[in-house]
Design a protein around this motif. Structure first.
Motif, PDB file in Angstrom:
ATOM      1  N   PHE A 290      40.291  21.726  -9.109  1.00 22.47           N
ATOM      2  CA  PHE A 290      39.500  21.786  -7.884  1.00 22.47           C
ATOM      3  C   PHE A 290      40.219  22.634  -6.852  1.00 22.47           C
ATOM      4  CE2 PHE A 290      38.341  18.027 -10.136  1.00 22.47           C
ATOM      5  CZ  PHE A 290      36.980  17.870  -9.922  1.00 22.47           C
ATOM      6  N   LEU A 291      39.454  23.382  -6.071  1.00 23.46           N
ATOM      7  CA  LEU A 291      39.966  24.176  -4.969  1.00 23.46           C
ATOM      8  C   LEU A 291      39.249  23.712  -3.710  1.00 23.46           C
ATOM      9  CD1 LEU A 291      41.633  26.526  -3.833  1.00 23.46           C
ATOM     10  CD2 LEU A 291      39.738  28.047  -4.478  1.00 23.46           C
ATOM     11  N   ASP A 292      39.987  23.130  -2.779  1.00 19.51           N
ATOM     12  CA  ASP A 292      39.425  22.618  -1.530  1.00 19.51           C
ATOM     13  C   ASP A 292      39.804  23.597  -0.421  1.00 19.51           C
ATOM     14  OD1 ASP A 292      38.749  21.235   0.798  1.00 19.51           O
ATOM     15  OD2 ASP A 292      39.341  19.293  -0.036  1.00 19.51           O
ATOM     16  N   ILE A 293      38.822  24.395   0.014  1.00 16.56           N
ATOM     17  CA  ILE A 293      39.058  25.423   1.031  1.00 16.56           C
ATOM     18  C   ILE A 293      38.591  24.894   2.382  1.00 16.56           C
ATOM     19  CG2 ILE A 293      38.495  27.764   1.768  1.00 16.56           C
ATOM     20  CD1 ILE A 293      38.047  28.424  -1.197  1.00 16.56           C
ATOM     21  N   GLY A 294      39.432  25.065   3.400  1.00 19.50           N
ATOM     22  CA  GLY A 294      39.104  24.547   4.725  1.00 19.50           C
ATOM     23  C   GLY A 294      39.332  23.050   4.787  1.00 19.50           C
ATOM     24  N   THR A 295      40.413  22.632   4.208  1.00 17.74           N
ATOM     25  CA  THR A 295      40.744  21.228   4.028  1.00 17.74           C
ATOM     26  C   THR A 295      40.709  20.417   5.311  1.00 17.74           C
ATOM     27  OG1 THR A 295      42.145  21.864   2.197  1.00 17.74           O
ATOM     28  CG2 THR A 295      42.541  19.707   3.160  1.00 17.74           C
ATOM     29  N   GLY A 296      41.318  20.908   6.343  1.00 18.96           N
ATOM     30  CA  GLY A 296      41.391  20.157   7.595  1.00 18.96           C
ATOM     31  C   GLY A 296      42.418  19.039   7.515  1.00 18.96           C
ATOM     32  N   ILE A 297      42.434  18.226   8.534  1.00 22.46           N
ATOM     33  CA  ILE A 297      43.386  17.118   8.609  1.00 22.46           C
ATOM     34  C   ILE A 297      42.985  16.056   7.588  1.00 22.46           C
ATOM     35  CG2 ILE A 297      44.249  15.274  10.108  1.00 22.46           C
ATOM     36  CD1 ILE A 297      43.946  17.296  12.426  1.00 22.46           C
ATOM     37  N   PRO A 298      43.940  15.549   6.826  1.00 25.22           N
ATOM     38  CA  PRO A 298      43.628  14.567   5.779  1.00 25.22           C
ATOM     39  C   PRO A 298      42.915  13.332   6.324  1.00 25.22           C
ATOM     40  CG  PRO A 298      45.903  15.284   5.622  1.00 25.22           C
ATOM     41  CD  PRO A 298      45.363  15.837   6.902  1.00 25.22           C
ATOM     42  N   THR A 299      41.988  12.829   5.536  1.00 20.18           N
ATOM     43  CA  THR A 299      41.230  11.634   5.895  1.00 20.18           C
ATOM     44  C   THR A 299      41.185  10.726   4.675  1.00 20.18           C
ATOM     45  OG1 THR A 299      39.138  12.542   5.151  1.00 20.18           O
ATOM     46  CG2 THR A 299      39.730  12.972   7.427  1.00 20.18           C
ATOM     47  N   ALA A 300      40.472   9.643   4.787  1.00 26.48           N
ATOM     48  CA  ALA A 300      40.264   8.775   3.630  1.00 26.48           C
ATOM     49  C   ALA A 300      39.321   9.473   2.658  1.00 26.48           C
ATOM     50  CB  ALA A 300      39.654   7.452   4.091  1.00 26.48           C
ATOM     51  N   GLY A 301      39.568   9.342   1.376  1.00 23.55           N
ATOM     52  CA  GLY A 301      38.701   9.940   0.369  1.00 23.55           C
ATOM     53  C   GLY A 301      38.897  11.430   0.213  1.00 23.55           C
ATOM     54  N   ASN A 302      40.151  11.890   0.261  1.00 21.10           N
ATOM     55  CA  ASN A 302      40.435  13.301   0.053  1.00 21.10           C
ATOM     56  C   ASN A 302      40.039  13.725  -1.358  1.00 21.10           C
ATOM     57  OD1 ASN A 302      41.743  14.197   2.539  1.00 21.10           O
ATOM     58  ND2 ASN A 302      43.239  12.616   2.037  1.00 21.10           N
ATOM     59  N   THR A 303      39.905  15.014  -1.555  1.00 25.27           N
ATOM     60  CA  THR A 303      39.467  15.556  -2.842  1.00 25.27           C
ATOM     61  C   THR A 303      40.327  15.050  -3.993  1.00 25.27           C
ATOM     62  OG1 THR A 303      38.629  17.522  -1.728  1.00 25.27           O
ATOM     63  CG2 THR A 303      38.961  17.681  -4.099  1.00 25.27           C
ATOM     64  N   HIS A 304      41.646  15.053  -3.827  1.00 27.95           N
ATOM     65  CA  HIS A 304      42.514  14.619  -4.927  1.00 27.95           C
ATOM     66  C   HIS A 304      42.328  13.132  -5.238  1.00 27.95           C
ATOM     67  CE1 HIS A 304      45.174  13.439  -1.580  1.00 27.95           C
ATOM     68  NE2 HIS A 304      45.690  12.565  -2.431  1.00 27.95           N
ATOM     69  N   GLU A 305      42.071  12.321  -4.209  1.00 26.99           N
ATOM     70  CA  GLU A 305      41.869  10.888  -4.430  1.00 26.99           C
ATOM     71  C   GLU A 305      40.596  10.630  -5.235  1.00 26.99           C
ATOM     72  OE1 GLU A 305      43.994   9.180  -0.393  1.00 26.99           O
ATOM     73  OE2 GLU A 305      41.916   9.854  -0.295  1.00 26.99           O
ATOM     74  N   VAL A 306      39.532  11.357  -4.899  1.00 22.49           N
ATOM     75  CA  VAL A 306      38.265  11.185  -5.605  1.00 22.49           C
ATOM     76  C   VAL A 306      38.367  11.723  -7.029  1.00 22.49           C
ATOM     77  CG1 VAL A 306      35.817  11.792  -5.619  1.00 22.49           C
ATOM     78  CG2 VAL A 306      36.954  11.266  -3.452  1.00 22.49           C
ATOM     79  N   ALA A 307      38.856  12.955  -7.165  1.00 25.72           N
ATOM     80  CA  ALA A 307      38.949  13.581  -8.490  1.00 25.72           C
ATOM     81  C   ALA A 307      39.874  12.794  -9.410  1.00 25.72           C
ATOM     82  CB  ALA A 307      39.428  15.021  -8.362  1.00 25.72           C
ATOM     83  N   GLN A 308      41.035  12.388  -8.914  1.00 24.84           N
ATOM     84  CA  GLN A 308      41.980  11.662  -9.745  1.00 24.84           C
ATOM     85  C   GLN A 308      41.558  10.222  -9.975  1.00 24.84           C
ATOM     86  OE1 GLN A 308      45.679  12.496  -7.726  1.00 24.84           O
ATOM     87  NE2 GLN A 308      45.832  14.522  -8.663  1.00 24.84           N
ATOM     88  N   GLY A 309      40.648   9.717  -9.160  1.00 24.45           N
ATOM     89  CA  GLY A 309      40.069   8.398  -9.407  1.00 24.45           C
ATOM     90  C   GLY A 309      39.188   8.424 -10.651  1.00 24.45           C
ATOM     91  N   VAL A 310      38.561   9.561 -10.913  1.00 18.14           N
ATOM     92  CA  VAL A 310      37.728   9.741 -12.107  1.00 18.14           C
ATOM     93  C   VAL A 310      38.588  10.174 -13.288  1.00 18.14           C
ATOM     94  CG1 VAL A 310      35.851  11.105 -13.119  1.00 18.14           C
ATOM     95  CG2 VAL A 310      35.675  10.304 -10.756  1.00 18.14           C
ATOM     96  N   ASN A 311      39.478  11.134 -13.037  1.00 12.01           N
ATOM     97  CA  ASN A 311      40.346  11.657 -14.094  1.00 12.01           C
ATOM     98  C   ASN A 311      41.745  11.861 -13.515  1.00 12.01           C
ATOM     99  OD1 ASN A 311      41.722  13.078 -16.032  1.00 12.01           O
ATOM    100  ND2 ASN A 311      40.161  14.646 -16.319  1.00 12.01           N
ATOM    101  N   PRO A 312      42.695  10.994 -13.861  1.00 10.54           N
ATOM    102  CA  PRO A 312      44.049  11.106 -13.302  1.00 10.54           C
ATOM    103  C   PRO A 312      44.738  12.443 -13.586  1.00 10.54           C
ATOM    104  CG  PRO A 312      43.744   8.979 -14.348  1.00 10.54           C
ATOM    105  CD  PRO A 312      42.537   9.805 -14.690  1.00 10.54           C
ATOM    106  N   ALA A 313      44.234  13.211 -14.556  1.00 14.79           N
ATOM    107  CA  ALA A 313      44.834  14.510 -14.892  1.00 14.79           C
ATOM    108  C   ALA A 313      44.274  15.641 -14.021  1.00 14.79           C
ATOM    109  CB  ALA A 313      44.600  14.821 -16.363  1.00 14.79           C
ATOM    110  N   ALA A 314      43.363  15.347 -13.113  1.00 15.62           N
ATOM    111  CA  ALA A 314      42.756  16.387 -12.273  1.00 15.62           C
ATOM    112  C   ALA A 314      43.798  17.003 -11.338  1.00 15.62           C
ATOM    113  CB  ALA A 314      41.600  15.803 -11.459  1.00 15.62           C
TER     114      ALA A 314
END
Length: 102
Positions: A52-76
């Protein structure tokens, strides 16, 4: 001083960033935006995508891209990209343990 979108989105979503003077600016849209991000990343990860490529990330919040993706697949793997000048010092350690920083 103008606020970057990532700064406005972070605060209503439980993030550590944002500024008190931003008040309620962007609250409703920010929640909808983050809910869409979580649904989209979850769906794509369920289809087998692991990068995954998260462009324009901004200040971290709850439910960041890595948390969601790795929640489905820890190898993401997720790469975050943003050019907001306050990010490097705004939230030290926010992505600690996520992987390498470049």
């Amino acid at each position: 001083m103008a606020r970057w979108q990532g700064q406005l989105r972070g605060r209503p979503e439980g993030g550590r960033g944002g500024h008190r003077r931003d008040g309620g600016c962007g609250d409703g849209g920010a929640r909808e935006n983050r809910a869409f991000l979580r649904r989209a990343v979850s769906h794509i990860a369920q289809q087998g995508v692991t990068q995954f490529l998260d462009i324009g990330t901004g200040i971290p919040t709850a439910g960041n891209t890595h948390e969601v993706a790795q929640g489905v697949n820890p190898a993401a793997h997720v790469v975050y990209v943003d050019n907001d000048p306050i990010l490097p010092g705004a939230v030290p350690g926010a992505y600690a343990g996520v992987g390498r920083k470049i």
